[in-house]
Design a protein around this motif. Sequence first.
Motif, short mmCIF file in Angstrom:
data_model
loop_
_atom_site.label_atom_id
_atom_site.label_comp_id
_atom_site.label_asym_id
_atom_site.label_seq_id
_atom_site.Cartn_x
_atom_site.Cartn_y
_atom_site.Cartn_z
N GLY A 1 -11.72 14.05 5.32
CA GLY A 1 -10.68 13.23 5.95
C GLY A 1 -11.23 11.88 6.42
N SER A 2 -12.23 11.38 5.71
CA SER A 2 -12.83 10.11 6.13
C SER A 2 -13.19 9.24 4.94
N SER A 3 -12.53 8.05 4.82
CA SER A 3 -12.89 7.20 3.69
C SER A 3 -14.28 6.63 3.85
N ASN B 1 -6.38 6.93 0.08
CA ASN B 1 -7.13 5.76 0.54
C ASN B 1 -8.34 5.49 -0.37
N THR C 1 -2.63 6.13 4.41
CA THR C 1 -2.31 5.88 5.81
C THR C 1 -1.03 5.06 5.92
N MET D 1 -5.74 1.11 2.85
CA MET D 1 -5.45 2.51 3.18
C MET D 1 -4.06 2.88 2.70
N ARG E 1 -2.29 16.10 7.09
CA ARG E 1 -1.83 14.89 6.40
C ARG E 1 -3.01 13.96 6.13
N ASP E 2 -3.99 13.99 7.03
CA ASP E 2 -5.14 13.11 6.89
C ASP E 2 -5.93 13.43 5.62
N THR F 1 -6.37 10.57 2.97
CA THR F 1 -7.68 9.97 2.72
C THR F 1 -7.98 9.94 1.23
N GLY G 1 -11.91 4.03 8.73
CA GLY G 1 -11.95 5.14 7.77
C GLY G 1 -12.53 6.42 8.32
N ILE G 2 -12.04 6.84 9.47
CA ILE G 2 -12.52 8.10 10.04
C ILE G 2 -11.33 9.01 10.36
N PRO G 3 -11.55 10.32 10.49
CA PRO G 3 -10.41 11.22 10.65
C PRO G 3 -9.52 10.86 11.85
N GLY G 4 -8.22 10.91 11.61
CA GLY G 4 -7.25 10.76 12.69
C GLY G 4 -6.95 9.34 13.13
N GLN G 5 -7.60 8.34 12.51
CA GLN G 5 -7.39 6.96 12.96
C GLN G 5 -5.98 6.45 12.64
N GLY G 6 -5.46 6.85 11.50
CA GLY G 6 -4.13 6.40 11.09
C GLY G 6 -3.08 6.87 12.06
N1 ASP Z 1 -8.75 9.38 7.87
C1 ASP Z 1 -8.27 8.25 7.13
C2 ASP Z 1 -9.41 7.65 6.36
O1 ASP Z 1 -10.53 7.81 6.70
C3 ASP Z 1 -7.62 7.23 8.00
C4 ASP Z 1 -6.40 7.82 8.63
O2 ASP Z 1 -6.52 8.48 9.67
O3 ASP Z 1 -5.32 7.69 8.06
O4 ASP Z 1 -9.20 6.99 5.39
#
Ligand code: ASP
Length: 428
Positions: free
Chosen positions: A273-275, A393, A312, A309, A385-386, A390, A352-357
């Motif tokens: 879940g992290s780009s 992304n 996202t 993204m 969803r993440d 991702t 690009g980290i989990p949950g940021q969107g």
């Molecule tokens: N986790 C996504 C990413 O790293 C960003 C998001 O939370 O949507 O690309």
Amino acid sequence: MGEPNGENKRESHYEMKLWLQIIIAMIAGMIVGVIMRLTGLDAKLLLPLGTVFLELVRMLVVLLIFASMTLGVTGVHDPKKLGRLGSKTLFFYFCTTIISIFVGIAFATYFEPGVGFSEEMANTPITITEPQSFSEIFVSIVPSNPFAALVSGNALQIIVFSIFLGVAINMSGEKGRPVKEAIESLADVMFQLTGIVMKFAPVGVFGIMAWVTGTLGIESLLKLAKFVLIYYVACILFVGIIFFGILRFIARLDPMKFMKGMWSAIVVAFSTGSSSASLPVSMKCIQENLGVSQNITGFVLPLGSTINMNGTALFQGMAAIFVAQVYDIHLDFYSVLIIVITATLSAVGTAGIPGQGFIMLSVVLTSVGLPYEGLFMLAAVDRLRDMIGTVLNVMGDAVVAVTLAKQEGELDELCYNQGIPELEGSEV
Ligand code: ASP
């Protein structure tokens, strides 16, 4: 780098096995997570395995972005070409982001996942950190101290510095060569290090998946099943129509070969879940499996993993309409326009980290006066969803890189088309 030589093919073989290992680890993690949940064990116990892996990957990202972005710029000697490449990259990123938001809005409007939804779930408290404002983001992309940018891992600042540095190295001619060679060598070493770190991926993915499934409440999952399902369908169609369409009709390349070459990166994106965690393996995939030149890879991917993204953006468009439906709020044309604009900006600002969107979604909601509490409802399924988001992304950046490489004559089509030998046939 980037040549389909024997050594790289051996690496590709390794990659192929790696994605299989990761998938097996994902399934095993899910099973263990469910068992832990059923037996009342705390699935958080396994999370450190995932955290250690993610930290290892983060350890790579700063130097990798710095080295590859600088080399990407130094590889383009002609300032005109640099300008063309830059504007084309931004153009592709911008267009695909806007389309993503419209797709999200259209799906939510048509399938109405939020209609008749109970508002009770809005009472579940979660902690949200305040996102930065856009003017703050804009001002802060220029690093006053490049070392501070590297130390704090500020990707946009590192990218800005690397672009300036790359241009300056080229302008310095012979005198700049030692610096360029040192950075080239650094990039090679970071690629090797990526290979080493990725060996730990299955263990990390196992821990992450056990934690995700072990802590996800079935009740909240059921209530939000429609939203999640629609999101997954929209994402899959987006890949099939937009991404494959770009590859097929603009780049004139076979999208299936793209999927094969990118498979390791896709699996890593889905499970982490992290780009930004997927960036190292994604760069490796497009250079070694798809034959994109080092210049294009270095120029397009680090930038994309920071500002482009698609998953996202699609989520933010869809989620804004969902929240309006839950609270029975009518959105006029003007509000939808604001959603498109703010979702574009907030997708760019999403790290690009989990949950940021999800955190950045608050910007979109408040911009049109939608209840902030709408976020709470989606919190329970955000990780789900993440994962697919991702993947979009990461794929979005790679699609643009491959397309630009083709247009600029920097794609080794033999490498792209011959596929990864071990993937041909029955195994896919
Ligand atoms: N986790 C996504 C990413 O790293 C960003 C998001 O939370 O949507 O690309």
